[in-house]
Design a protein around this motif. Structure first.
Motif, mmCIF file in Angstrom:
data_model
loop_
_atom_site.group_PDB
_atom_site.id
_atom_site.type_symbol
_atom_site.label_atom_id
_atom_site.label_comp_id
_atom_site.label_asym_id
_atom_site.label_seq_id
_atom_site.Cartn_x
_atom_site.Cartn_y
_atom_site.Cartn_z
ATOM 1 N N TYR A 49 0.818 -1.216 0.000
ATOM 2 C CA TYR A 49 0.000 0.000 0.000
ATOM 3 C C TYR A 49 0.850 1.263 0.000
ATOM 4 N N TRP A 50 0.304 2.330 -0.588
ATOM 5 C CA TRP A 50 0.785 3.686 -0.309
ATOM 6 C C TRP A 50 -0.246 4.312 0.616
ATOM 7 N N LYS A 51 0.170 4.654 1.829
ATOM 8 C CA LYS A 51 -0.751 5.265 2.796
ATOM 9 C C LYS A 51 -0.027 6.406 3.481
ATOM 10 N N PRO A 52 -0.081 7.600 2.897
ATOM 11 C CA PRO A 52 0.674 8.724 3.466
ATOM 12 C C PRO A 52 0.198 9.064 4.876
ATOM 13 N N GLN A 53 1.134 9.518 5.705
ATOM 14 C CA GLN A 53 0.851 9.909 7.082
ATOM 15 C C GLN A 53 -0.125 11.091 7.140
ATOM 16 N N LYS A 54 -0.875 11.142 8.222
ATOM 17 C CA LYS A 54 -1.864 12.192 8.436
ATOM 18 C C LYS A 54 -1.280 13.598 8.263
ATOM 19 N N ASP A 55 -0.085 13.823 8.854
ATOM 20 C CA ASP A 55 0.486 15.174 8.822
ATOM 21 C C ASP A 55 1.002 15.530 7.415
ATOM 22 N N VAL A 56 1.300 14.517 6.603
ATOM 23 C CA VAL A 56 1.662 14.764 5.201
ATOM 24 C C VAL A 56 0.419 15.177 4.418
ATOM 25 N N VAL A 57 -0.648 14.418 4.612
ATOM 26 C CA VAL A 57 -1.910 14.688 3.900
ATOM 27 C C VAL A 57 -2.442 16.079 4.258
ATOM 28 N N LYS A 58 -2.269 16.418 5.524
ATOM 29 C CA LYS A 58 -2.752 17.707 6.026
ATOM 30 C C LYS A 58 -2.125 18.886 5.292
ATOM 31 N N LYS A 59 -0.892 18.692 4.795
ATOM 32 C CA LYS A 59 -0.176 19.786 4.136
ATOM 33 C C LYS A 59 -0.345 19.785 2.623
ATOM 34 N N PHE A 60 -1.213 18.922 2.105
ATOM 35 C CA PHE A 60 -1.413 18.850 0.655
ATOM 36 C C PHE A 60 -1.782 20.217 0.062
ATOM 37 N N THR A 61 -1.078 20.610 -0.998
ATOM 38 C CA THR A 61 -1.454 21.796 -1.767
ATOM 39 C C THR A 61 -2.388 21.360 -2.902
ATOM 40 N N SER A 62 -2.888 22.331 -3.669
ATOM 41 C CA SER A 62 -3.739 22.008 -4.810
ATOM 42 C C SER A 62 -3.023 21.074 -5.774
ATOM 43 N N GLU A 63 -1.747 21.322 -6.015
ATOM 44 C CA GLU A 63 -0.975 20.464 -6.927
ATOM 45 C C GLU A 63 -0.825 19.052 -6.356
ATOM 46 N N ASP A 64 -0.615 18.954 -5.029
ATOM 47 C CA ASP A 64 -0.538 17.635 -4.385
ATOM 48 C C ASP A 64 -1.843 16.868 -4.563
ATOM 49 N N VAL A 65 -2.956 17.582 -4.465
ATOM 50 C CA VAL A 65 -4.263 16.943 -4.604
ATOM 51 C C VAL A 65 -4.408 16.360 -6.006
ATOM 52 N N LYS A 66 -4.039 17.145 -7.016
ATOM 53 C CA LYS A 66 -4.107 16.651 -8.402
ATOM 54 C C LYS A 66 -3.248 15.405 -8.575
ATOM 55 N N MET A 67 -2.030 15.470 -8.029
ATOM 56 C CA MET A 67 -1.086 14.359 -8.133
ATOM 57 C C MET A 67 -1.623 13.123 -7.403
ATOM 58 N N THR A 68 -2.231 13.346 -6.224
ATOM 59 C CA THR A 68 -2.747 12.235 -5.423
ATOM 60 C C THR A 68 -3.918 11.545 -6.118
ATOM 61 N N LEU A 69 -4.736 12.326 -6.817
ATOM 62 C CA LEU A 69 -5.840 11.722 -7.572
ATOM 63 C C LEU A 69 -5.303 10.859 -8.719
ATOM 64 N N LYS A 70 -4.114 11.197 -9.221
ATOM 65 C CA LYS A 70 -3.460 10.347 -10.228
ATOM 66 C C LYS A 70 -2.877 9.091 -9.577
ATOM 67 N N ARG A 71 -2.165 9.296 -8.463
ATOM 68 C CA ARG A 71 -1.524 8.157 -7.789
ATOM 69 C C ARG A 71 -2.560 7.153 -7.295
ATOM 70 N N PHE A 72 -3.744 7.666 -6.953
ATOM 71 C CA PHE A 72 -4.815 6.797 -6.440
ATOM 72 C C PHE A 72 -5.203 5.721 -7.462
ATOM 73 N N VAL A 73 -5.041 6.009 -8.735
ATOM 74 C CA VAL A 73 -5.401 5.026 -9.777
ATOM 75 C C VAL A 73 -4.160 4.522 -10.506
ATOM 76 N N SER A 74 -3.016 4.541 -9.801
ATOM 77 C CA SER A 74 -1.775 4.061 -10.399
ATOM 78 C C SER A 74 -1.330 2.770 -9.711
ATOM 79 N N SER A 75 -0.524 1.999 -10.397
ATOM 80 C CA SER A 75 -0.017 0.758 -9.800
ATOM 81 C C SER A 75 1.380 0.970 -9.227
ATOM 82 N N ASN A 76 1.869 2.218 -9.293
ATOM 83 C CA ASN A 76 3.187 2.536 -8.730
ATOM 84 C C ASN A 76 3.105 3.708 -7.752
#
Lengths: 275, 275
Positions: free
Chosen positions: A143-170
Motif C-alpha cells: 500500500y501507499w498510505k501517506p501519514q496524516k500530517d503529510v496529507v494535512k499539508k497537501f497543496t492544490s498540486e498535491d491533490v491533483k497528483m494524489t488523484l493520479k496516484r490513487f489510480v496508479s499501480s506505482n
C-alpha cells in the motif's frame, strides 16, 4: 466477533466492524452523535430521496450499545454498512467536501478557527480537501498510505497528483504515476466519474439538506464485482437546506469532477498515442 | 455629449455614458483599475474563450482620458459597451457572485473584514447577493428601485421574493408579485435561465479565470428586439484560475439558476391551473 477496521484512512478512532459487513461508529459527543443519528433517521424515512441516490449513502441499521474499543464501557454506536468489507486490498480515499467545513449556525469563535483551518488547507481554493487515503499497488509494493500530517499539508498540486496516484499501480514509488487504472476506476458507464456526475445532478436540484463537513469516500479493489464506489459519509453537521441548494458542497464536487475528468482525458489520449 | 447614466443600480459613482452606446468607467484606485484593464486586455486577446461566451461580457473599446464627472480633472476611463443603451425603461438587477467576495490573495485583515461582511449578507448562505435593482412596472406605477440600505439587508427570503418582483408588473406595490413576465424574461430558448445555463456550462469547464467579486447583470425592457440579457461586469478582482474551476462563482450561479427555475416552474403551473 468485533474488530478494529483495517482500512480506515481518516476520521476518529473507535469504530468497530464485524464479519457480517457492518460498521459500528461510536456516537460522538457534543450533540454531534445525536445529530448524526437524526440525519440517518430522517434520510431513511424521507420519500423525496430518489432510489438512485440512496446507493451513495451507507445502509443504516439503527443504533446499538456496545463495549467501546478502548474498553471504557458500554457506548451507543451507529450501525452502518461497512463500505470496504467484501473487498480484498481496497484502495480508499476520504475527501472532505466544502470550501467551508463548518456550518454557519456554529458559534463565532468556532467559525473563525474553522475558517482559518480551511484557508490553510485546500478547502478554500478547491472546495474540498483530502483527509486520508490508501492505494494498493501490488503484492510486492503493498500500500501507499501517506501519514496524516503529510496529507494535512497537501497543496492544490498535491491533490491533483494524489488523484493520479490513487489510480496508479506505482503509487508507493517516487516515479511519475502510471495511471494504469484510470480508465477502469474513474471511467466507464458506472465508474467514479459517472457516479460523481449522478450525485452532482442531484445536488443541483436538492434543497433538503446541507451536507456540512461531509466526506466522499472513493473505494475500489478486488470484490463487489470489481466496480468502484462513491459513498457519502459523516453526517454530524448536516443541516436543513431551507429551500437553497448546497452550493458549498456542489462547488467542491464540480472541482473534483473536473480533476478526475482531466486525468481520464489525458490517460485516454496517452493510451491512444502509444497504441 | 457625456452624461451620467440613468440606470445604474449599483457600484461606484463616476461612470459616464455617451449617445453612441458607450459606457465610460473611471479606473479605480489601489491597482483595481489597472487590474480591470489587464483583465479586459487579456480576455479580448484570449483565443480560448468560446464565441458563444463572449456575448456575456461587455464589448471592450480600450481606455480613454476624460474629464471626471465630478470635475476633478482628467482621469483614465475604461471604454465599454453600455448595456442598457437602446432600451426604453430598462429593468436591471446587479448580483454580486460568490460566497466569498474577496480574493484569497488579499491581506489577512482585508479577508477577515470581507468574510464578516459576507456572513452578514446572503453571500455565505446563497453564494451571491443582490447589490441593487430597478424594475419598471408601467407608465402609471413607474419604477421600483429599493434604497441601497434596504437591499443591503436582504435575507435569503427577500432575495427569492425580489427575483419574483423583478419579473412582475406590480413590483412597486406591496401586493403579492404577479410574475406576469416570468415566462417571457426568465423562460424561452434565449431567456435569462437559458443564458445562465450556458454560462454555467462554461464555468464547469473553464479554469482560466476566477471571477472574484464579479457581478451578473440581468437586463430587460423595450429594445434590443425585446430579449432579456445576462452580462458579467466588474473585473477588478479577477485572478488566474491556475487549473481549478471557479467553484466560488459556480456555486452561487447554481443557486441563482435554481431560484429562477423554481419561479418559472411555479408560474407555468399557475398559468396552466388558471387557463
Amino acid at each position: 466477533m468485533f474488530k478494529v477496521p483495517d482500512h480506515q484512512v481518516a476520521g476518529h478512532r473507535g469504530p468497530l466492524v464485524d464479519d457480517s459487513g457492518r460498521f459500528y461508529k461510536p456516537l460522538q459527543n457534543n450533540e454531534r452523535g445525536t445529530k448524526e443519528v437524526a440525519f440517518y433517521t430522517s434520510f431513511s424515512a424521507n420519500s423525496k430521496i430518489p432510489t438512485h441516490v440512496r446507493r451513495y449513502f451507507p445502509i443504516y441499521h439503527g443504533t446499538q450499545f456496545l463495549e467501546s474499543s478502548d474498553g471504557s464501557g458500554m457506548h451507543p454506536h451507529l450501525v452502518l454498512q461497512d463500505i470496504v468489507s467484501n473487498r480484498q486490498n481496497p484502495s480508499v480515499m476520504d475527501i472532505k467536501m466544502g470550501s467551508r467545513t463548518c456550518y454557519p449556525q456554529a458559534s463565532e469563535d468556532y467559525i473563525t478557527r474553522c475558517f482559518q483551518k480551511d484557508r490553510e488547507s485546500t478547502s478554500v481554493p478547491l472546495g474540498f480537501k483530502i483527509c486520508g487515503l490508501q492505494t494498493y499497488d501490488s503484492e510486492k509494493l503493498g500500500y501507499w498510505k501517506p501519514q496524516k500530517d503529510v496529507v494535512k499539508k497537501f497543496t492544490s498540486e498535491d491533490v491533483k497528483m494524489t488523484l493520479k496516484r490513487f489510480v496508479s499501480s506505482n503509487s508507493s514509488s517516487d516515479a511519475e504515476p502510471d495511471c494504469l487504472r484510470a480508465t477502469k476506476v474513474y471511467g466507464g458507464s458506472d465508474g467514479i466519474l459517472a457516479q460523481l456526475l449522478e450525485l452532482k445532478a442531484w445536488f443541483e436540484d436538492q434543497t433538503i439538506y446541507h451536507f456540512n463537513s461531509c466526506s466522499i469516500l472513493m473505494v475500489y479493489g478486488q470484490g463487489v464485482e470489481d466496480g468502484a464506489q462513491v459513498k457519502l459519509v459523516d453526517f454530524a453537521h448536516v443541516v436543513d437546506g431551507e429551500g437553497v441548494i448546497d452550493h458549498n458542497f456542489l462547488g467542491g464536487l464540480c472541482v473534483l469532477i473536473k480533476f478526475v475528468s482531466d486525468i481520464l482525458v489525458s490517460s485516454t489520449t496517452r493510451s491512444k498515442t502509444t497504441a
